[in-house]
Design a protein around this motif. Structure first.
Motif, mmCIF file in Angstrom:
data_model
loop_
_atom_site.group_PDB
_atom_site.id
_atom_site.type_symbol
_atom_site.label_atom_id
_atom_site.label_comp_id
_atom_site.label_asym_id
_atom_site.label_seq_id
_atom_site.Cartn_x
_atom_site.Cartn_y
_atom_site.Cartn_z
ATOM 1 N N LEU A 356 -15.773 -7.582 -4.645
ATOM 2 C CA LEU A 356 -15.585 -6.185 -4.263
ATOM 3 C C LEU A 356 -14.912 -6.074 -2.899
ATOM 4 N N TRP A 357 -15.209 -7.026 -2.008
ATOM 5 C CA TRP A 357 -14.525 -7.050 -0.712
ATOM 6 C C TRP A 357 -13.011 -7.116 -0.930
ATOM 7 N N SER A 358 -12.595 -7.906 -1.913
ATOM 8 C CA SER A 358 -11.165 -8.010 -2.204
ATOM 9 C C SER A 358 -10.597 -6.662 -2.644
ATOM 10 N N ILE A 359 -11.383 -5.892 -3.404
ATOM 11 C CA ILE A 359 -10.916 -4.577 -3.847
ATOM 12 C C ILE A 359 -10.765 -3.647 -2.653
ATOM 13 N N TRP A 360 -11.775 -3.601 -1.787
ATOM 14 C CA TRP A 360 -11.696 -2.730 -0.599
ATOM 15 C C TRP A 360 -10.560 -3.191 0.313
ATOM 16 N N ASN A 361 -10.411 -4.491 0.430
ATOM 17 C CA ASN A 361 -9.328 -5.062 1.230
ATOM 18 C C ASN A 361 -7.978 -4.601 0.677
ATOM 19 N N PHE A 362 -7.842 -4.646 -0.649
ATOM 20 C CA PHE A 362 -6.612 -4.176 -1.286
ATOM 21 C C PHE A 362 -6.361 -2.698 -1.002
ATOM 22 N N LEU A 363 -7.385 -1.876 -1.182
ATOM 23 C CA LEU A 363 -7.218 -0.436 -0.973
ATOM 24 C C LEU A 363 -6.757 -0.143 0.451
ATOM 25 N N GLY A 364 -7.286 -0.888 1.412
ATOM 26 C CA GLY A 364 -6.855 -0.711 2.798
ATOM 27 C C GLY A 364 -5.414 -1.145 3.000
ATOM 28 N N ARG A 365 -5.054 -2.296 2.467
ATOM 29 C CA ARG A 365 -3.698 -2.827 2.639
ATOM 30 C C ARG A 365 -2.663 -1.930 1.973
ATOM 31 N N PHE A 366 -2.904 -1.588 0.723
ATOM 32 C CA PHE A 366 -1.947 -0.757 0.007
ATOM 33 C C PHE A 366 -1.976 0.681 0.524
ATOM 34 N N GLY A 367 -3.167 1.231 0.666
ATOM 35 C CA GLY A 367 -3.299 2.633 1.063
ATOM 36 C C GLY A 367 -2.719 2.919 2.428
ATOM 37 N N ALA A 368 -2.959 2.034 3.392
ATOM 38 C CA ALA A 368 -2.443 2.267 4.746
ATOM 39 C C ALA A 368 -0.921 2.255 4.752
#
Length: 523
Positions: A356-368
């Protein structure tokens, strides 16, 4: 050859490499077996893990190599050379870590293990430089979105690699086998994909549409992985379902090729009708005519090398903000498993937490990247304001983890993971805009060195120190919220300070970004 020599095929190849190169974020899966097999205490394990972070952000060599290999005067080379050098380090590092854990070789001294971990981590800057800088060059007008996609798939790669692990080994699995899988499978994927990563400094009117297509694919993969992880954690999955779910992941990862095919088809239609020709973007890479900041810093964006960049205040503001943000993020992910074990989480819950950390990490990277691009183009908002906001969110996440209440690790990791991932998208894009794209790789990874410096201070001198202080003398274990409470309150203060530093950078670059947007609109 025309069918495969396009920047969209290059983007697809880069996505595949990024999707299998994020082993840095799976350290928590095998950290316990590394600790037990080598008889490390918590401080020693944290010390060894720092070398993963040092290797993962020490990208000066990869930056210089990329500049040399993509020079227009060089007939031989290209980004694939940078990927290959990283690939060799990746295999050597993980193979010898695995050999040490299973006893194939005698337990190495701590400095030698640090070297193995460093090599495995040091491969990441080579992959990241080749893929991120190439994406920024190929899609210069939408650099935030392109970089966000590449960094986003790197963030997702932790969850993808864990799905591979579950497909091969089942739910509980064997962490030693996971290390062997890391040495073999990503090596093969990267070797096959690296020849297609090339630079095409062109822009067409359809770039935004096709980048949105890649964005939609990345969001679909992230949503699918989150569903799989949640079902696996709550209901459990049979071995056959784990294999089937990973096959679906592979099919989704192949879908960027559909974007490449559609882009090629539209390009042919456009050329046949002589409508919407391809434009050279060399002018778009030029700096605004006036690039002078209030304190007298003079930057020539296209020509700023690492020494010129380091002579400016803005470089050090960015460095200090990353020391706080990336440092506390690294420290959190490195100790995720130990935090979960102290709160008596099961092995399945711990693996799910890392995924799940990878999912949140992705959302931050892509979203930002996507959000900052949108606000920059529509409202001329400087990107550093999003860095300040996300570091403030990170501070809140640390406070939630420190509280130790039930579910705090899950809730806190959501905020910390997204805020941490945001820095990896915002920082390289800000670097390319302030200092130029020619030496972006070198400058970007020089700033990234702030991450392991902060990680060392916070992991070893803060988390390791306070954990060992309250741990049992018999087996160096600790259970309860008190094990990490003080450490995370300190890290919350550090992240808040980083937010204030980023705010200073925002005010210093406000006029610069308005000029940058005005010049792009004129183009």
């Amino acid at each position: 050859m025309e069918r495969i020599n396009t920047k969209w095929v290059a983007a697809a190849a880069s996505i595949w490499i990024q999707s299998f190169s994020g082993a840095t974020y799976t350290f928590a899966i095998y950290s316990s077996i590394l600790k037990s097999s080598q008889s490390y205490d918590q401080s020693t394990l944290d010390f060894v893990s720092v070398f993963k972070d040092i290797g993962g952000t020490f990208g000066i060599i990869s930056g210089f190599l990329y500049t040399a290999m993509t020079s227009k005067s060089r007939g031989f080379g290209g980004p694939w050379v940078v990927v290959f050098v990283g690939l060799v380090q990746w295999f050597v590092g993980f193979f010898f870590i695995w050999a040490s854990v299973v006893g194939l070789i005698a337990p190495p001294p701590v400095p030698l293990m640090c070297l193995f971990v460093f090599l495995a981590g040091h491969s990441l800057p080579f992959f990241n430089t080749a893929n991120v800088v190439t994406a920024a060059r190929n899609f210069s007008q939408y650099g935030g979105t392109a970089v966000g996609i590449m960094q986003g798939f790197l963030g997702l790669s932790g969850a993808i690699l864990i799905q591979l692990y579950h497909a091969v080994c089942g739910g509980e699995g064997n962490p030693a086998t996971f290390i062997l899988l890391l040495a073999i499978v990503p090596t093969l994927v990267m070797f096959l994909a690296m020849p297609f990563v090339r630079v095409y400094e062109t822009v067409t009117i359809s770039d935004k549409k096709h980048l949105d297509g890649l964005s939609a694919i990345s969001m679909t993969i992230a949503a699918y992985l989150m569903v799989v992880i949640t079902v696996e954690n709550v209901l459990g999955l049979s071995r056959s379902m784990q294999i089937f779910s990973f096959i679906l992941v592979l099919l989704l990862l192949a879908s960027p090729l559909l974007v490449a095919v559609r882009a090629l088809r539209e390009k042919r239609q456009t050329l046949s009708s002589l409508d919407g020709p391809v434009l050279d973007t060399s002018a778009l890479l030029d700096p605004p005519s006036s690039n002078i900041f209030p304190d007298g810093d003079h930057l020539v964006a296209e020509d700023s090398n690492i020494l010129e960049a380091m002579s400016t205040v803005n470089f050090w503001l960015l460095f200090l903000a990353m020391l706080c943000g990336m440092g506390s993020g690294f420290a959190t992910v490195n100790n995720m498993r130990q935090i979960g074990e102290s709160l008596r989480y099961s092995s399945v819950q711990l693996n799910s937490l890392v995924s799940l950390w990878s999912i949140w990490n992705f959302l931050g990277r892509f979203g930002a990247g996507y959000v900052s691009d949108t606000f920059l183009h529509k409202h001329s908002w400087p990107r550093p304001i999003f860095m300040a906001i996300t570091l403030g969110v990170m501070a809140i996440g640390h406070i939630i983890v420190a509280s130790g209440v039930q579910g705090s690790l899950y809730a806190g990791s959501v905020l910390i993971g997204m805020a941490y991932g945001s820095q990896w998208s915002l920082m390289p894009t800000i670097t390319s805009e302030i200092f130029g794209i020619r030496h972006m790789g070198t400058i970007y990874f020089t700033i990234s060195i702030a991450g392991p410096i902060g990680s060392y201070i916070l992991s070893v001198k803060v988390i390791g120190y306070f954990y060992d202080k309250v741990a049992s003398e018999d087996d160096n274990s600790c259970f309860g919220s008190q094990c990490f409470r003080t450490s995370f309150m300190i890290m919350a203060s550090v992240a808040l300070f980083g937010s204030l530093v980023a705010s200073v950078l925002f005010f210093r670059t406000h006029k610069f970004y308005k000029n940058l947007v005005a010049k792009r609109n004129l183009k």
